[in-house]
Design a protein around this motif. Structure first.
Motif, PDB file in Angstrom:
ATOM      1  N   LEU A 103      10.275  10.708 -21.776  1.00 29.14           N
ATOM      2  CA  LEU A 103       8.824  10.629 -21.964  1.00 29.14           C
ATOM      3  C   LEU A 103       8.185  11.961 -21.626  1.00 29.14           C
ATOM      4  CD1 LEU A 103       8.157   7.218 -20.172  1.00 29.14           C
ATOM      5  CD2 LEU A 103       8.187   7.623 -22.625  1.00 29.14           C
ATOM      6  N   PRO A 104       7.141  12.333 -22.347  1.00 28.46           N
ATOM      7  CA  PRO A 104       6.420  13.554 -21.980  1.00 28.46           C
ATOM      8  C   PRO A 104       5.837  13.422 -20.569  1.00 28.46           C
ATOM      9  CG  PRO A 104       5.648  12.689 -24.094  1.00 28.46           C
ATOM     10  CD  PRO A 104       6.598  11.689 -23.524  1.00 28.46           C
ATOM     11  N   PRO A 105       5.680  14.538 -19.859  1.00 28.74           N
ATOM     12  CA  PRO A 105       5.171  14.472 -18.482  1.00 28.74           C
ATOM     13  C   PRO A 105       3.809  13.784 -18.368  1.00 28.74           C
ATOM     14  CG  PRO A 105       5.905  16.690 -19.006  1.00 28.74           C
ATOM     15  CD  PRO A 105       6.006  15.891 -20.252  1.00 28.74           C
ATOM     16  N   ALA A 106       2.958  13.964 -19.355  1.00 31.71           N
ATOM     17  CA  ALA A 106       1.634  13.333 -19.291  1.00 31.71           C
ATOM     18  C   ALA A 106       1.744  11.812 -19.333  1.00 31.71           C
ATOM     19  CB  ALA A 106       0.753  13.826 -20.434  1.00 31.71           C
ATOM     20  N   VAL A 107       2.638  11.307 -20.162  1.00 38.13           N
ATOM     21  CA  VAL A 107       2.816   9.850 -20.273  1.00 38.13           C
ATOM     22  C   VAL A 107       3.463   9.295 -19.007  1.00 38.13           C
ATOM     23  CG1 VAL A 107       3.985   8.022 -21.561  1.00 38.13           C
ATOM     24  CG2 VAL A 107       2.924   9.919 -22.784  1.00 38.13           C
ATOM     25  N   ALA A 108       4.543   9.951 -18.547  1.00 37.15           N
ATOM     26  CA  ALA A 108       5.244   9.477 -17.347  1.00 37.15           C
ATOM     27  C   ALA A 108       4.333   9.561 -16.124  1.00 37.15           C
ATOM     28  CB  ALA A 108       6.509  10.289 -17.117  1.00 37.15           C
ATOM     29  N   GLY A 109       3.647  10.691 -15.940  1.00 35.91           N
ATOM     30  CA  GLY A 109       2.747  10.845 -14.797  1.00 35.91           C
ATOM     31  C   GLY A 109       1.583   9.883 -14.847  1.00 35.91           C
ATOM     32  N   GLY A 110       0.998   9.745 -16.039  1.00 36.94           N
ATOM     33  CA  GLY A 110      -0.118   8.798 -16.185  1.00 36.94           C
ATOM     34  C   GLY A 110       0.311   7.370 -15.897  1.00 36.94           C
ATOM     35  N   ILE A 123       0.839  -1.200   0.000  1.00 36.73           N
ATOM     36  CA  ILE A 123       0.000   0.000   0.000  1.00 36.73           C
ATOM     37  C   ILE A 123       0.873   1.248   0.000  1.00 36.73           C
ATOM     38  CG2 ILE A 123      -0.333   0.220   2.500  1.00 36.73           C
ATOM     39  CD1 ILE A 123      -3.037   0.750  -0.096  1.00 36.73           C
ATOM     40  N   PHE A 124       2.026   1.163   0.640  1.00 35.83           N
ATOM     41  CA  PHE A 124       2.943   2.304   0.650  1.00 35.83           C
ATOM     42  C   PHE A 124       3.412   2.607  -0.773  1.00 35.83           C
ATOM     43  CE2 PHE A 124       7.197   4.174   1.097  1.00 35.83           C
ATOM     44  CZ  PHE A 124       6.872   5.304   1.836  1.00 35.83           C
ATOM     45  N   LEU A 125       3.786   1.574  -1.522  1.00 34.65           N
ATOM     46  CA  LEU A 125       4.194   1.777  -2.915  1.00 34.65           C
ATOM     47  C   LEU A 125       3.056   2.360  -3.738  1.00 34.65           C
ATOM     48  CD1 LEU A 125       6.302  -1.410  -3.714  1.00 34.65           C
ATOM     49  CD2 LEU A 125       7.095   0.925  -3.492  1.00 34.65           C
ATOM     50  N   SER A 126       1.858   1.907  -3.481  1.00 39.54           N
ATOM     51  CA  SER A 126       0.704   2.438  -4.195  1.00 39.54           C
ATOM     52  C   SER A 126       0.563   3.940  -3.972  1.00 39.54           C
ATOM     53  CB  SER A 126      -0.565   1.718  -3.729  1.00 39.54           C
ATOM     54  OG  SER A 126      -1.707   2.322  -4.268  1.00 39.54           O
ATOM     55  N   VAL A 127       0.683   4.352  -2.725  1.00 39.19           N
ATOM     56  CA  VAL A 127       0.566   5.778  -2.411  1.00 39.19           C
ATOM     57  C   VAL A 127       1.717   6.563  -3.032  1.00 39.19           C
ATOM     58  CG1 VAL A 127       0.630   7.451  -0.517  1.00 39.19           C
ATOM     59  CG2 VAL A 127      -0.762   5.402  -0.322  1.00 39.19           C
ATOM     60  N   VAL A 128       2.929   6.043  -2.935  1.00 42.25           N
ATOM     61  CA  VAL A 128       4.101   6.747  -3.471  1.00 42.25           C
ATOM     62  C   VAL A 128       3.976   6.915  -4.989  1.00 42.25           C
ATOM     63  CG1 VAL A 128       6.586   6.554  -3.884  1.00 42.25           C
ATOM     64  CG2 VAL A 128       5.655   6.094  -1.624  1.00 42.25           C
ATOM     65  N   PHE A 129       3.668   5.840  -5.705  1.00 42.50           N
ATOM     66  CA  PHE A 129       3.540   5.930  -7.163  1.00 42.50           C
ATOM     67  C   PHE A 129       2.418   6.883  -7.569  1.00 42.50           C
ATOM     68  CE2 PHE A 129       5.577   1.539  -7.888  1.00 42.50           C
ATOM     69  CZ  PHE A 129       6.814   2.122  -8.127  1.00 42.50           C
ATOM     70  N   THR A 130       1.296   6.805  -6.871  1.00 42.69           N
ATOM     71  CA  THR A 130       0.177   7.682  -7.217  1.00 42.69           C
ATOM     72  C   THR A 130       0.529   9.139  -6.962  1.00 42.69           C
ATOM     73  OG1 THR A 130      -1.365   5.899  -6.672  1.00 42.69           O
ATOM     74  CG2 THR A 130      -2.274   8.110  -6.822  1.00 42.69           C
ATOM     75  N   LEU A 131       1.142   9.440  -5.823  1.00 41.02           N
ATOM     76  CA  LEU A 131       1.526  10.823  -5.533  1.00 41.02           C
ATOM     77  C   LEU A 131       2.583  11.337  -6.514  1.00 41.02           C
ATOM     78  CD1 LEU A 131       1.680  10.888  -1.625  1.00 41.02           C
ATOM     79  CD2 LEU A 131       0.005  11.995  -3.109  1.00 41.02           C
ATOM     80  N   LEU A 132       3.555  10.501  -6.826  1.00 41.43           N
ATOM     81  CA  LEU A 132       4.572  10.912  -7.796  1.00 41.43           C
ATOM     82  C   LEU A 132       3.959  11.149  -9.175  1.00 41.43           C
ATOM     83  CD1 LEU A 132       7.618   8.636  -6.862  1.00 41.43           C
ATOM     84  CD2 LEU A 132       7.429  11.109  -6.605  1.00 41.43           C
ATOM     85  N   GLY A 133       3.042  10.274  -9.569  1.00 46.27           N
ATOM     86  CA  GLY A 133       2.386  10.441 -10.865  1.00 46.27           C
ATOM     87  C   GLY A 133       1.557  11.710 -10.924  1.00 46.27           C
ATOM     88  N   LEU A 134       0.785  11.957  -9.867  1.00 50.00           N
ATOM     89  CA  LEU A 134      -0.034  13.172  -9.843  1.00 50.00           C
ATOM     90  C   LEU A 134       0.824  14.426  -9.829  1.00 50.00           C
ATOM     91  CD1 LEU A 134      -2.860  12.127  -7.374  1.00 50.00           C
ATOM     92  CD2 LEU A 134      -3.043  12.472  -9.842  1.00 50.00           C
ATOM     93  N   SER A 135       1.896  14.403  -9.049  1.00 52.71           N
ATOM     94  CA  SER A 135       2.770  15.581  -9.014  1.00 52.71           C
ATOM     95  C   SER A 135       3.473  15.780 -10.354  1.00 52.71           C
ATOM     96  CB  SER A 135       3.779  15.466  -7.879  1.00 52.71           C
ATOM     97  OG  SER A 135       4.639  14.376  -8.099  1.00 52.71           O
ATOM     98  N   THR A 136       3.818  14.702 -11.029  1.00 54.94           N
ATOM     99  CA  THR A 136       4.418  14.826 -12.358  1.00 54.94           C
ATOM    100  C   THR A 136       3.427  15.431 -13.341  1.00 54.94           C
ATOM    101  OG1 THR A 136       5.840  12.918 -11.948  1.00 54.94           O
ATOM    102  CG2 THR A 136       5.516  13.537 -14.239  1.00 54.94           C
ATOM    103  N   LEU A 137       2.190  14.970 -13.275  1.00 57.42           N
ATOM    104  CA  LEU A 137       1.160  15.521 -14.157  1.00 57.42           C
ATOM    105  C   LEU A 137       0.916  17.000 -13.897  1.00 57.42           C
ATOM    106  CD1 LEU A 137      -1.453  12.627 -14.145  1.00 57.42           C
ATOM    107  CD2 LEU A 137      -0.097  13.399 -16.095  1.00 57.42           C
ATOM    108  N   LEU A 138       0.938  17.390 -12.632  1.00 57.94           N
ATOM    109  CA  LEU A 138       0.593  18.763 -12.285  1.00 57.94           C
ATOM    110  C   LEU A 138       1.744  19.750 -12.452  1.00 57.94           C
ATOM    111  CD1 LEU A 138      -1.530  18.092  -9.088  1.00 57.94           C
ATOM    112  CD2 LEU A 138      -2.363  18.761 -11.338  1.00 57.94           C
ATOM    113  N   TRP A 139       2.965  19.367 -12.105  1.00 57.18           N
ATOM    114  CA  TRP A 139       4.035  20.342 -11.994  1.00 57.18           C
ATOM    115  C   TRP A 139       5.211  20.140 -12.942  1.00 57.18           C
ATOM    116  CZ3 TRP A 139       2.420  18.561  -6.895  1.00 57.18           C
ATOM    117  CH2 TRP A 139       1.489  19.419  -6.305  1.00 57.18           C
ATOM    118  N   ARG A 140       5.287  19.058 -13.625  1.00 53.46           N
ATOM    119  CA  ARG A 140       6.452  18.789 -14.478  1.00 53.46           C
ATOM    120  C   ARG A 140       6.232  19.362 -15.873  1.00 53.46           C
ATOM    121  NH1 ARG A 140      11.582  16.440 -13.451  1.00 53.46           N
ATOM    122  NH2 ARG A 140      12.395  15.941 -15.473  1.00 53.46           N
TER     123      ARG A 140
END
Length: 150
Positions: free
Chosen positions: A26-33, A2-19
Protein backbone atom coordinates in the motif's frame (compact mmCIF):
# COMPACT_ATOMS: atom_id res chain seq x y z
CA UNK A 1 -7.65 0.00 24.51
CA UNK A 2 -6.30 3.53 24.92
CA UNK A 3 -2.77 2.19 24.55
CA UNK A 4 -3.67 0.64 21.18
CA UNK A 5 -5.25 3.90 20.15
CA UNK A 6 -2.06 5.81 20.88
CA UNK A 7 0.15 3.19 19.21
CA UNK A 8 -1.92 3.05 16.00
CA UNK A 9 -2.18 6.82 15.80
CA UNK A 10 1.56 7.34 16.34
CA UNK A 11 2.45 4.63 13.84
CA UNK A 12 0.05 6.10 11.29
CA UNK A 13 1.38 9.62 11.72
CA UNK A 14 4.98 8.46 11.51
CA UNK A 15 4.16 6.47 8.37
CA UNK A 16 2.56 9.52 6.81
CA UNK A 17 5.49 11.75 7.70
CA UNK A 18 8.57 9.60 7.15
CA UNK A 19 7.75 6.59 4.98
CA UNK A 20 8.62 6.74 1.27
CA UNK A 21 8.23 3.11 0.19
CA UNK A 22 5.10 1.02 -0.04
CA UNK A 23 4.03 -0.71 3.13
CA UNK A 24 2.64 -4.23 2.59
CA UNK A 25 1.80 -3.22 -0.96
CA UNK A 26 0.00 0.00 0.00
CA UNK A 27 1.18 3.54 -0.61
CA UNK A 28 2.38 5.29 2.58
CA UNK A 29 -0.55 7.71 2.52
CA UNK A 30 -3.10 4.88 2.48
CA UNK A 31 -1.30 2.77 5.11
CA UNK A 32 -0.65 5.76 7.40
CA UNK A 33 -4.16 7.12 6.98
CA UNK A 34 -5.62 3.71 7.75
CA UNK A 35 -3.54 3.41 10.93
CA UNK A 36 -4.60 6.89 12.06
CA UNK A 37 -8.26 6.03 11.44
CA UNK A 38 -7.83 2.78 13.40
CA UNK A 39 -6.17 4.69 16.25
CA UNK A 40 -8.91 7.31 16.44
CA UNK A 41 -11.62 4.64 16.19
CA UNK A 42 -10.01 2.68 19.06
CA UNK A 43 -9.92 5.86 21.16
CA UNK A 44 -13.59 6.62 20.47
CA UNK A 45 -14.54 3.03 21.26
CA UNK A 46 -12.63 3.26 24.55
CA UNK A 47 -14.50 6.44 25.54
CA UNK A 48 -17.91 4.92 24.68
CA UNK A 49 -17.18 1.70 26.55
CA UNK A 50 -15.95 3.61 29.60
CA UNK A 51 -19.09 5.77 29.75
CA UNK A 52 -21.33 2.72 29.41
CA UNK A 53 -19.44 0.98 32.21
CA UNK A 54 -19.93 4.01 34.45
CA UNK A 55 -23.66 3.97 33.75
CA UNK A 56 -23.98 0.20 34.19
CA UNK A 57 -22.03 0.12 37.46
CA UNK A 58 -23.69 3.25 38.78
CA UNK A 59 -20.32 4.96 39.16
CA UNK A 60 -20.47 8.72 39.33
CA UNK A 61 -19.27 10.46 36.19
CA UNK A 62 -16.36 12.81 36.57
CA UNK A 63 -17.17 16.52 36.38
CA UNK A 64 -15.18 19.63 35.53
CA UNK A 65 -12.98 20.58 32.63
CA UNK A 66 -9.24 20.03 32.37
CA UNK A 67 -8.37 23.26 34.19
CA UNK A 68 -10.81 22.57 37.04
CA UNK A 69 -9.40 19.08 37.42
CA UNK A 70 -5.81 20.35 37.43
CA UNK A 71 -6.70 22.87 40.13
CA UNK A 72 -8.43 20.14 42.15
CA UNK A 73 -5.41 17.80 42.17
CA UNK A 74 -3.61 19.51 45.10
CA UNK A 75 -6.86 19.51 47.12
CA UNK A 76 -7.37 15.84 46.30
CA UNK A 77 -3.88 15.01 47.53
CA UNK A 78 -4.45 16.96 50.76
CA UNK A 79 -7.86 15.35 51.39
CA UNK A 80 -7.02 11.89 50.04
CA UNK A 81 -7.93 10.13 53.29
CA UNK A 82 -11.30 11.87 53.64
CA UNK A 83 -12.05 11.16 49.98
CA UNK A 84 -10.85 7.57 50.24
CA UNK A 85 -8.11 7.60 47.61
CA UNK A 86 -6.21 4.33 47.96
CA UNK A 87 -2.49 4.50 48.64
CA UNK A 88 -2.01 2.00 45.84
CA UNK A 89 -3.36 4.55 43.34
CA UNK A 90 -0.86 7.15 44.53
CA UNK A 91 1.94 4.59 44.37
CA UNK A 92 0.97 3.63 40.83
CA UNK A 93 0.93 7.30 39.76
CA UNK A 94 4.35 7.81 41.35
CA UNK A 95 5.72 4.72 39.60
CA UNK A 96 4.42 6.03 36.26
CA UNK A 97 6.08 9.41 36.79
CA UNK A 98 9.38 7.74 37.74
CA UNK A 99 9.13 5.52 34.65
CA UNK A 100 8.55 8.53 32.39
CA UNK A 101 11.47 10.47 33.87
CA UNK A 102 13.83 7.50 34.13
CA UNK A 103 16.33 6.87 31.34
CA UNK A 104 15.67 3.12 31.68
CA UNK A 105 12.80 1.87 29.48
CA UNK A 106 11.24 -1.45 28.64
CA UNK A 107 11.51 -0.49 24.97
CA UNK A 108 14.54 1.73 24.39
CA UNK A 109 14.16 4.89 22.34
CA UNK A 110 16.84 3.58 19.99
CA UNK A 111 14.18 1.41 18.35
CA UNK A 112 12.50 3.68 15.81
CA UNK A 113 8.82 4.38 16.48
CA UNK A 114 8.36 1.49 18.88
CA UNK A 115 10.68 2.94 21.55
CA UNK A 116 8.46 5.96 22.08
CA UNK A 117 5.19 4.05 22.33
CA UNK A 118 5.77 2.64 25.82
CA UNK A 119 6.39 6.14 27.17
CA UNK A 120 3.39 7.49 25.26
CA UNK A 121 1.18 4.71 26.61
CA UNK A 122 2.27 5.30 30.20
CA UNK A 123 1.80 9.08 29.79
CA UNK A 124 -1.69 8.67 28.34
CA UNK A 125 -2.67 6.21 31.06
CA UNK A 126 -1.33 8.52 33.78
CA UNK A 127 -3.13 11.58 32.43
CA UNK A 128 -6.45 9.76 31.98
CA UNK A 129 -6.21 8.14 35.41
CA UNK A 130 -5.42 11.42 37.19
CA UNK A 131 -8.09 13.23 35.18
CA UNK A 132 -10.76 10.64 35.99
CA UNK A 133 -9.97 10.53 39.70
CA UNK A 134 -9.85 14.33 40.03
CA UNK A 135 -13.15 14.58 38.12
CA UNK A 136 -14.75 12.13 40.53
CA UNK A 137 -13.20 14.05 43.42
CA UNK A 138 -14.80 17.28 42.13
CA UNK A 139 -18.19 15.53 42.07
CA UNK A 140 -17.63 14.27 45.64
CA UNK A 141 -16.59 17.76 46.73
CA UNK A 142 -19.71 19.33 45.22
CA UNK A 143 -22.00 16.73 46.77
CA UNK A 144 -20.36 17.29 50.16
CA UNK A 145 -20.96 21.06 49.92
CA UNK A 146 -24.62 20.48 49.03
CA UNK A 147 -25.05 18.19 52.06
CA UNK A 148 -23.49 20.77 54.37
CA UNK A 149 -25.66 23.63 53.11
CA UNK A 150 -28.79 21.55 52.61
Amino acid sequence: MIFLSVVFTLLGLSTLLWRDDDLIGLPPAVAGGGLVVLGVAAGVLWVVRRRRRWERNGEPRPVGNVIDRAKALPRLLRERKAYGLPTSTLATWAFAVVYLVSPVDLLPELLPLIGVTDDAGVAVWLLTSVSTVTGQYLRWERERKVKKTG
